[in-house]
Design a protein around this motif. Structure first.
Motif, PDB file in Angstrom:
ATOM      1  N   SER A   1      -1.557   0.399  -7.304  1.00 13.25           N
ATOM      2  CA  SER A   1      -2.819   1.034  -6.905  1.00 13.25           C
ATOM      3  C   SER A   1      -2.571   2.022  -5.763  1.00 13.25           C
ATOM      4  O   SER A   1      -2.833   1.722  -4.593  1.00 13.25           O
ATOM      5  N   PRO A   2      -2.065   3.210  -6.082  1.00 16.44           N
ATOM      6  CA  PRO A   2      -1.708   4.169  -5.027  1.00 16.44           C
ATOM      7  C   PRO A   2      -2.895   4.960  -4.494  1.00 16.44           C
ATOM      8  O   PRO A   2      -3.942   5.093  -5.146  1.00 16.44           O
ATOM      9  N   TYR A   3      -2.704   5.511  -3.296  1.00 15.38           N
ATOM     10  CA  TYR A   3      -3.625   6.463  -2.694  1.00 15.38           C
ATOM     11  C   TYR A   3      -3.021   7.859  -2.817  1.00 15.38           C
ATOM     12  O   TYR A   3      -1.799   8.014  -2.782  1.00 15.38           O
ATOM     13  N   PHE A   4      -3.889   8.854  -2.938  1.00 13.56           N
ATOM     14  CA  PHE A   4      -3.413  10.234  -3.048  1.00 13.56           C
ATOM     15  C   PHE A   4      -4.161  11.097  -2.034  1.00 13.56           C
ATOM     16  O   PHE A   4      -5.378  10.983  -1.875  1.00 13.56           O
TER      17      PHE A   4
ATOM     18  N   LYS B   1      -0.752   4.652   8.746  1.00  8.16           N
ATOM     19  CA  LYS B   1       0.039   3.768   9.617  1.00  8.16           C
ATOM     20  C   LYS B   1       0.197   2.380   9.022  1.00  8.16           C
ATOM     21  O   LYS B   1       1.179   1.687   9.307  1.00  8.16           O
ATOM     22  N   ASN B   2      -0.765   1.972   8.208  1.00  4.85           N
ATOM     23  CA  ASN B   2      -0.748   0.624   7.646  1.00  4.85           C
ATOM     24  C   ASN B   2      -0.163   0.568   6.236  1.00  4.85           C
ATOM     25  O   ASN B   2      -0.181  -0.489   5.604  1.00  4.85           O
ATOM     26  N   CYS B   3       0.345   1.705   5.742  1.00  4.20           N
ATOM     27  CA  CYS B   3       0.907   1.666   4.393  1.00  4.20           C
ATOM     28  C   CYS B   3       2.366   1.231   4.451  1.00  4.20           C
ATOM     29  O   CYS B   3       2.983   1.166   5.518  1.00  4.20           O
ATOM     30  N   ASP B   4       2.923   0.923   3.298  1.00  2.00           N
ATOM     31  CA  ASP B   4       4.308   0.465   3.213  1.00  2.00           C
ATOM     32  C   ASP B   4       5.258   1.594   2.826  1.00  2.00           C
ATOM     33  O   ASP B   4       6.381   1.666   3.315  1.00  2.00           O
ATOM     34  N   TYR B   5       4.795   2.464   1.925  1.00  4.66           N
ATOM     35  CA  TYR B   5       5.615   3.586   1.470  1.00  4.66           C
ATOM     36  C   TYR B   5       4.763   4.855   1.460  1.00  4.66           C
ATOM     37  O   TYR B   5       3.569   4.818   1.129  1.00  4.66           O
ATOM     38  N   LEU B   6       5.416   5.962   1.779  1.00  7.13           N
ATOM     39  CA  LEU B   6       4.804   7.285   1.664  1.00  7.13           C
ATOM     40  C   LEU B   6       5.727   8.125   0.795  1.00  7.13           C
ATOM     41  O   LEU B   6       6.902   8.323   1.115  1.00  7.13           O
ATOM     42  N   TYR B   7       5.194   8.630  -0.323  1.00  7.42           N
ATOM     43  CA  TYR B   7       5.971   9.431  -1.261  1.00  7.42           C
ATOM     44  C   TYR B   7       5.444  10.863  -1.191  1.00  7.42           C
ATOM     45  O   TYR B   7       4.248  11.103  -1.395  1.00  7.42           O
ATOM     46  N   THR B   8       6.332  11.827  -0.924  1.00  9.51           N
ATOM     47  CA  THR B   8       5.867  13.190  -0.694  1.00  9.51           C
ATOM     48  C   THR B   8       6.994  14.183  -0.944  1.00  9.51           C
ATOM     49  O   THR B   8       8.032  13.841  -1.510  1.00  9.51           O
ATOM     50  N   ASN B   9       6.779  15.440  -0.539  1.00 10.06           N
ATOM     51  CA  ASN B   9       7.854  16.431  -0.485  1.00 10.06           C
ATOM     52  C   ASN B   9       7.668  17.266   0.777  1.00 10.06           C
ATOM     53  O   ASN B   9       6.617  17.213   1.430  1.00 10.06           O
ATOM     54  N   PHE B  10       8.674  18.021   1.141  1.00  9.01           N
ATOM     55  CA  PHE B  10       8.623  18.753   2.415  1.00  9.01           C
ATOM     56  C   PHE B  10       7.537  19.814   2.433  1.00  9.01           C
ATOM     57  O   PHE B  10       6.874  20.023   3.447  1.00  9.01           O
ATOM     58  N   VAL B  11       7.346  20.502   1.315  1.00 12.18           N
ATOM     59  CA  VAL B  11       6.346  21.572   1.269  1.00 12.18           C
ATOM     60  C   VAL B  11       4.960  21.024   1.577  1.00 12.18           C
ATOM     61  O   VAL B  11       4.167  21.638   2.300  1.00 12.18           O
ATOM     62  N   GLU B  12       4.665  19.830   1.049  1.00 13.42           N
ATOM     63  CA  GLU B  12       3.322  19.267   1.198  1.00 13.42           C
ATOM     64  C   GLU B  12       3.138  18.487   2.497  1.00 13.42           C
ATOM     65  O   GLU B  12       2.027  18.398   3.013  1.00 13.42           O
TER      66      GLU B  12
ATOM     67  N   ARG C   1       0.859  -1.184   0.000  1.00  7.42           N
ATOM     68  CA  ARG C   1       0.000   0.000   0.000  1.00  7.42           C
ATOM     69  C   ARG C   1       0.896   1.235   0.000  1.00  7.42           C
ATOM     70  O   ARG C   1       1.771   1.371   0.845  1.00  7.42           O
ATOM     71  N   ILE C   2       0.675   2.124  -0.968  1.00  6.60           N
ATOM     72  CA  ILE C   2       1.521   3.305  -1.139  1.00  6.60           C
ATOM     73  C   ILE C   2       0.662   4.563  -1.133  1.00  6.60           C
ATOM     74  O   ILE C   2      -0.349   4.639  -1.838  1.00  6.60           O
ATOM     75  N   PHE C   3       1.063   5.540  -0.331  1.00  6.60           N
ATOM     76  CA  PHE C   3       0.397   6.841  -0.290  1.00  6.60           C
ATOM     77  C   PHE C   3       1.282   7.883  -0.959  1.00  6.60           C
ATOM     78  O   PHE C   3       2.489   7.941  -0.717  1.00  6.60           O
ATOM     79  N   PHE C   4       0.669   8.708  -1.778  1.00  7.87           N
ATOM     80  CA  PHE C   4       1.312   9.900  -2.315  1.00  7.87           C
ATOM     81  C   PHE C   4       0.633  11.110  -1.683  1.00  7.87           C
ATOM     82  O   PHE C   4      -0.586  11.268  -1.807  1.00  7.87           O
ATOM     83  N   ILE C   5       1.390  11.917  -0.961  1.00  2.81           N
ATOM     84  CA  ILE C   5       0.843  13.116  -0.325  1.00  2.81           C
ATOM     85  C   ILE C   5       1.506  14.335  -0.953  1.00  2.81           C
ATOM     86  O   ILE C   5       2.731  14.487  -0.861  1.00  2.81           O
TER      87      ILE C   5
END
Length: 317
Positions: A54-57, A127-138, A3-7
């Protein structure tokens, strides 16, 4: 399946073509090109999804017409947006992109985000995801109840979430510097290297590794990339010569392609080579999401430019 989140950001990119970039106070005519769906983290999510993931945003937007278009675009791309935050005090999210002199100049209006308050459901999902992809501003405005970003990221890292951050030019504020200890993998461009060297001194890479960073990837545009890991020899991957149409989104394509590759192989050189091919293909078409290619399209591109697409088949299934 992981499970991957993009924030991060999603925006409507308004494109204009000019013969040259104007000087201050100068007026020139520009050609209006079709608007494209954009936003650095959203672009990365779309590329990531194109590999069959199948990412989450998640981010905060207003509830206006442009937001509805943006979310429709993400949904049609196969990205889950159920944890979005809405606040009608936020202005419309869009960018102005000027194509001139074989380069692109991007104007990014700030949204003034000071808080992105996530729900109980979003917090549990993170908490249950495996990876979180983001940047500092966001990620800096992220809040859950009274927990601010550093505390939230600490909780996520303790739960085994690997936090990946696109530093881009690495114009890091004092508050954002506090987030470094929670980052697992970071990307930055050549300007970012200069900015971090100015901020931390000549041993800036060692300082980041001492803070807790595991992997640092420095992208070099048409010259490829270098992968740094603590107490390991750097891995240098050369660039791939192509005819450039639009470099918007190349870094986003590289980052999410690298993430996809790392999920399937621990060979860092192979992963960086694959991401390099994906980013090189991304600049041959118009729009920040041109990098969201099918496996067949990317396979053809790799074969055309290397003759050995089989080497990367583990990433293209």
């Amino acid at each position: 399946m992981s499970r991957i989140f993009f924030i991060g950001d999603v925006a409507l990119d308004e494109y204009y073509q000019a013969e040259y970039f104007p000087k201050i106070k100068e007026k020139i005519l520009v050609k209006t090109l079709p608007a494209q769906m954009g936003g650095s983290i959203a672009n990365a999510a779309c590329v990531f999804q194109s590999f069959g993931n199948s990412p989450y945003f998640l981010t905060a937007l207003n509830s206006g017409e442009i937001t509805r278009k943006l979310l429709k675009g993400l949904s049609e791309a196969g990205i889950n947006t159920e944890y979005m935050v809405f606040d009608d005090k936020i202005p419309d999210s869009k960018c102005l992109i000027i194509l001139a002199e074989n380069e692109h100049t991007v104007f990014i209006p700030t949204l003034g985000l000071t808080e992105i308050r996530i729900t109980d459901e979003a917090f549990q999902a993170l908490k249950n995801c495996d990876y979180l992809y983001t940047n500092f501003v966001e990620i800096a405005p992220l809040m859950y109840q009274e927990k601010k970003a550093p505390e939230l990221l600490d909780i996520l890292r303790q739960h085994g979430v690997k936090i990946w951050c696109d530093l881009d030019c690495a114009e890091v504020s004092d508050d954002e510097e506090m987030l470094f200890p929670y980052v697992h993998t970071a990307f930055l461009n050549e300007q970012g290297e200069q900015n971090l060297a100015a901020r931390f001194g000549g041993s800036w890479k060692e300082k980041l590794f001492d803070m807790g960073l595991d992997t640092l990837v420095a992208t070099k545009a048409e010259r490829g990339c270098i992968v740094y890991q603590k107490e390991k020899e750097p891995i240098t991957v050369p660039g791939i010569p192509v005819e450039v149409v639009d470099v918007t989104g190349a870094g986003d394509t590289f980052g999410s392609s690298f993430l996809h590759a790392v999920m399937h192989s621990d060979d860092m050189k192979l992963c960086a080579e694959f991401a390099n091919f994906a980013a090189a293909r991304a600049v041959t078409g118009l729009g920040a999401r041109y990098g969201a290619a099918s496996a067949a399209e990317l396979r053809r591109f790799i074969k055309m430019h290397s003759g050995e697409a089989e080497r990367y088949e583990v990433f293209l299934r």
